[in-house]
Design an enzyme around this catalytic site. Sequence first.
Site, PDB file in Angstrom:
ATOM      1  N   THR A  51      -4.051   4.690  -1.246  1.00  0.00           N
ATOM      2  CA  THR A  51      -5.089   5.233  -0.370  1.00  0.00           C
ATOM      3  C   THR A  51      -5.669   6.513  -0.972  1.00  0.00           C
ATOM      4  O   THR A  51      -5.059   7.152  -1.839  1.00  0.00           O
ATOM      5  CB  THR A  51      -4.534   5.577   1.030  1.00  0.00           C
ATOM      6  OG1 THR A  51      -3.612   6.649   0.902  1.00  0.00           O
ATOM      7  CG2 THR A  51      -3.842   4.392   1.667  1.00  0.00           C
ATOM      8  N   ASP A 100     -12.944   7.299   7.095  1.00  0.00           N
ATOM      9  CA  ASP A 100     -13.031   7.868   8.453  1.00  0.00           C
ATOM     10  C   ASP A 100     -13.786   9.183   8.377  1.00  0.00           C
ATOM     11  O   ASP A 100     -13.525  10.017   7.507  1.00  0.00           O
ATOM     12  CB  ASP A 100     -11.625   8.078   9.032  1.00  0.00           C
ATOM     13  CG  ASP A 100     -11.039   6.760   9.519  1.00  0.00           C
ATOM     14  OD1 ASP A 100     -11.809   5.951  10.079  1.00  0.00           O
ATOM     15  OD2 ASP A 100      -9.834   6.545   9.325  1.00  0.00           O
ATOM     16  N   HIS A 159     -13.930  -3.018  14.566  1.00  0.00           N
ATOM     17  CA  HIS A 159     -13.865  -1.602  14.202  1.00  0.00           C
ATOM     18  C   HIS A 159     -14.175  -0.778  15.444  1.00  0.00           C
ATOM     19  O   HIS A 159     -15.071  -1.127  16.225  1.00  0.00           O
ATOM     20  CB  HIS A 159     -14.871  -1.300  13.071  1.00  0.00           C
ATOM     21  CG  HIS A 159     -14.771   0.107  12.570  1.00  0.00           C
ATOM     22  ND1 HIS A 159     -15.601   1.101  13.015  1.00  0.00           N
ATOM     23  CD2 HIS A 159     -13.917   0.691  11.698  1.00  0.00           C
ATOM     24  CE1 HIS A 159     -15.275   2.239  12.407  1.00  0.00           C
ATOM     25  NE2 HIS A 159     -14.253   2.008  11.602  1.00  0.00           N
ATOM     26  N   ALA A 214      -9.725  11.100   3.096  1.00  0.00           N
ATOM     27  CA  ALA A 214     -11.149  11.218   3.432  1.00  0.00           C
ATOM     28  C   ALA A 214     -11.662  12.515   2.824  1.00  0.00           C
ATOM     29  O   ALA A 214     -11.005  13.543   2.868  1.00  0.00           O
ATOM     30  CB  ALA A 214     -11.321  11.216   4.937  1.00  0.00           C
ATOM     31  N   LYS A 224     -21.264  -6.770   3.840  1.00  0.00           N
ATOM     32  CA  LYS A 224     -20.413  -6.277   2.747  1.00  0.00           C
ATOM     33  C   LYS A 224     -20.130  -7.410   1.752  1.00  0.00           C
ATOM     34  O   LYS A 224     -20.144  -7.192   0.543  1.00  0.00           O
ATOM     35  CB  LYS A 224     -19.094  -5.708   3.295  1.00  0.00           C
ATOM     36  CG  LYS A 224     -19.299  -4.416   4.074  1.00  0.00           C
ATOM     37  CD  LYS A 224     -18.029  -3.601   4.209  1.00  0.00           C
ATOM     38  CE  LYS A 224     -17.237  -3.935   5.434  1.00  0.00           C
ATOM     39  NZ  LYS A 224     -16.193  -2.917   5.719  1.00  0.00           N
ATOM     40  N   GLU A 246       0.863  -1.189   0.000  1.00  0.00           N
ATOM     41  CA  GLU A 246       0.000   0.000   0.000  1.00  0.00           C
ATOM     42  C   GLU A 246       0.899   1.239   0.000  1.00  0.00           C
ATOM     43  O   GLU A 246       1.891   1.288   0.724  1.00  0.00           O
ATOM     44  CB  GLU A 246      -0.883   0.019   1.258  1.00  0.00           C
ATOM     45  CG  GLU A 246      -1.741   1.285   1.338  1.00  0.00           C
ATOM     46  CD  GLU A 246      -2.488   1.408   2.659  1.00  0.00           C
ATOM     47  OE1 GLU A 246      -3.485   0.693   2.839  1.00  0.00           O
ATOM     48  OE2 GLU A 246      -2.072   2.237   3.496  1.00  0.00           O
TER      49      GLU A 246
HETATM   50  P1  FAD Z   1     -17.992   0.232   7.238  1.00  0.00           P
HETATM   51  O1  FAD Z   1     -17.904  -1.142   6.728  1.00  0.00           O
HETATM   52  O2  FAD Z   1     -19.108   1.076   6.770  1.00  0.00           O
HETATM   53  O3  FAD Z   1     -17.996   0.144   8.833  1.00  0.00           O
HETATM   54  C1  FAD Z   1     -17.845   1.313   9.639  1.00  0.00           C
HETATM   55  C2  FAD Z   1     -18.534   1.085  10.970  1.00  0.00           C
HETATM   56  O4  FAD Z   1     -19.948   1.048  10.776  1.00  0.00           O
HETATM   57  C3  FAD Z   1     -18.176  -0.252  11.644  1.00  0.00           C
HETATM   58  O5  FAD Z   1     -18.171  -0.053  13.026  1.00  0.00           O
HETATM   59  C4  FAD Z   1     -19.319  -1.166  11.247  1.00  0.00           C
HETATM   60  O6  FAD Z   1     -19.534  -2.207  12.203  1.00  0.00           O
HETATM   61  C5  FAD Z   1     -20.490  -0.193  11.188  1.00  0.00           C
HETATM   62  N1  FAD Z   1     -21.508  -0.560  10.198  1.00  0.00           N
HETATM   63  C6  FAD Z   1     -21.295  -1.065   8.974  1.00  0.00           C
HETATM   64  N2  FAD Z   1     -22.467  -1.259   8.334  1.00  0.00           N
HETATM   65  C7  FAD Z   1     -23.435  -0.858   9.194  1.00  0.00           C
HETATM   66  C8  FAD Z   1     -24.862  -0.803   9.134  1.00  0.00           C
HETATM   67  N3  FAD Z   1     -25.512  -1.208   8.049  1.00  0.00           N
HETATM   68  N4  FAD Z   1     -25.524  -0.307  10.197  1.00  0.00           N
HETATM   69  C9  FAD Z   1     -24.865   0.113  11.306  1.00  0.00           C
HETATM   70  N5  FAD Z   1     -23.521   0.082  11.425  1.00  0.00           N
HETATM   71  C10 FAD Z   1     -22.818  -0.400  10.382  1.00  0.00           C
HETATM   72  N6  FAD Z   1      -9.714   5.364   5.113  1.00  0.00           N
HETATM   73  C11 FAD Z   1      -9.606   6.390   4.236  1.00  0.00           C
HETATM   74  O7  FAD Z   1     -10.171   7.452   4.475  1.00  0.00           O
HETATM   75  N7  FAD Z   1      -8.873   6.257   3.095  1.00  0.00           N
HETATM   76  C12 FAD Z   1      -8.245   5.097   2.769  1.00  0.00           C
HETATM   77  O8  FAD Z   1      -7.607   4.997   1.721  1.00  0.00           O
HETATM   78  C13 FAD Z   1      -8.337   4.000   3.682  1.00  0.00           C
HETATM   79  N8  FAD Z   1      -7.750   2.808   3.408  1.00  0.00           N
HETATM   80  C14 FAD Z   1      -7.942   1.741   4.245  1.00  0.00           C
HETATM   81  C15 FAD Z   1      -7.374   0.497   3.921  1.00  0.00           C
HETATM   82  C16 FAD Z   1      -7.584  -0.606   4.727  1.00  0.00           C
HETATM   83  C17 FAD Z   1      -6.991  -1.940   4.337  1.00  0.00           C
HETATM   84  C18 FAD Z   1      -8.356  -0.478   5.926  1.00  0.00           C
HETATM   85  C19 FAD Z   1      -8.580  -1.665   6.819  1.00  0.00           C
HETATM   86  C20 FAD Z   1      -8.886   0.755   6.276  1.00  0.00           C
HETATM   87  C21 FAD Z   1      -8.692   1.874   5.442  1.00  0.00           C
HETATM   88  N9  FAD Z   1      -9.247   3.120   5.738  1.00  0.00           N
HETATM   89  C22 FAD Z   1      -9.098   4.183   4.869  1.00  0.00           C
HETATM   90  C23 FAD Z   1      -9.925   3.325   7.019  1.00  0.00           C
HETATM   91  C24 FAD Z   1     -11.434   3.092   6.928  1.00  0.00           C
HETATM   92  O9  FAD Z   1     -11.996   4.033   6.054  1.00  0.00           O
HETATM   93  C25 FAD Z   1     -11.970   3.239   8.339  1.00  0.00           C
HETATM   94  O10 FAD Z   1     -11.639   2.115   9.112  1.00  0.00           O
HETATM   95  C26 FAD Z   1     -13.433   3.605   8.460  1.00  0.00           C
HETATM   96  O11 FAD Z   1     -13.652   4.081   9.794  1.00  0.00           O
HETATM   97  C27 FAD Z   1     -14.401   2.445   8.231  1.00  0.00           C
HETATM   98  O12 FAD Z   1     -14.420   2.073   6.933  1.00  0.00           O
HETATM   99  P2  FAD Z   1     -15.184   0.705   6.494  1.00  0.00           P
HETATM  100  O13 FAD Z   1     -15.110   0.655   5.039  1.00  0.00           O
HETATM  101  O14 FAD Z   1     -14.671  -0.438   7.267  1.00  0.00           O
HETATM  102  O15 FAD Z   1     -16.667   1.082   6.981  1.00  0.00           O
END
Ligand code: FAD
Length: 292
Positions: A47, A109, A150, A50, A166, A16
């Site tokens: 990446t 985030d 998370h 946000a 997902k 990455e």
């Molecule tokens: P989600 O899957 O939407 O989950 C977020 C939270 O919401 C979790 O607590 C989940 O349990 C909850 N949730 C999910 N679906 C629901 C629902 N239907 N109802 C209620 N709650 C729900 N961030 C960036 O900004 N840019 C990047 O390039 C980036 N790269 C990343 C790469 C990797 C490999 C990883 C692991 C993370 C990365 N992140 C990045 C961070 C990521 O965006 C954060 O962890 C963010 O807070 C959550 O993203 P997610 O896609 O997991 O969200």
Amino acid sequence: MRIPDIMKERMTLSFEVFPPKEDQPLEPLLAVLDRLYPMQPDFISCTCGAGGTNAGRHMEICQSILEAENPTVPISHFTCIGRHKDDIREQMRRCLDLGIDHLLALRGDIPAGWEGTRGDFSHASELIGFLREEFGDRFVIAMAGAPEKHIEARTFAEDIAHLRMKQDAGADFLMTQLCYDVERFKEWLDKIRTAGIHIPVDVGIMPVLTKKSVIRMCLGMNGCSIPQPLAELISRHYNDSDEDFMKAGIEFTIRQVYEYMALGIGGLHFYSLNKADAVLEICEGCGLSHRK
Ligand code: FAD
């Protein structure tokens, strides 16, 4: 070839990188990429900030990965932050025009002071579902997962249920958050498999390079634990020079990568932190340099 199909046959290797800020030159990152290509990674992900503020930049980097002398698959990270359907459609068409057909679909985030994503989707599952509806199988879609839960989820059960959503929405493989506690990772892997999450898991390896970055990544950002062996390493080398600390951290990371390899995972994804030397030394130490 599609990355998850490769993962079903053998363990992938990937890196990455992150784009420089808008006002910074791209050349230092391009030089890092030139050092990483000889490892013949299966893919390199980039990446995105946000809010998509440097979205142009991460597309530029994905494009340069495709245009390299020995190109590999670029994976473009993409978040829901501030994004509306029309904008997403347009960005995705642009990706396809450029030849970028692998994505990591994220919620992102939430920026400080914001309520929600200020976009059409609140969660990554909705973005994944939308991408599948609009583009069918034209994209390979990765999703994120946090082996230590998370930080916003109240319980593991809740978080794992959301991971399942997902997958059900159409994700092809899972890329993990950093996890220095391999025992906890194993428990999580068992739990997600029990929950019917069968897609390949690509483990995110965050090299231990400075004590400040370990503490910031674990405690300052992601709610991840610092397990006893890592706490011991930090204490033992607390007053070392940066160089000596990094040497000890690289050795720790190599041992940990071997532990992950022994779990039958889909792939190893190194968070390069845009530092080629350390990551290449780790790959060498883990016997991955045969790929050169
Ligand atoms: P989600 O899957 O939407 O989950 C977020 C939270 O919401 C979790 O607590 C989940 O349990 C909850 N949730 C999910 N679906 C629901 C629902 N239907 N109802 C209620 N709650 C729900 N961030 C960036 O900004 N840019 C990047 O390039 C980036 N790269 C990343 C790469 C990797 C490999 C990883 C692991 C993370 C990365 N992140 C990045 C961070 C990521 O965006 C954060 O962890 C963010 O807070 C959550 O993203 P997610 O896609 O997991 O969200």
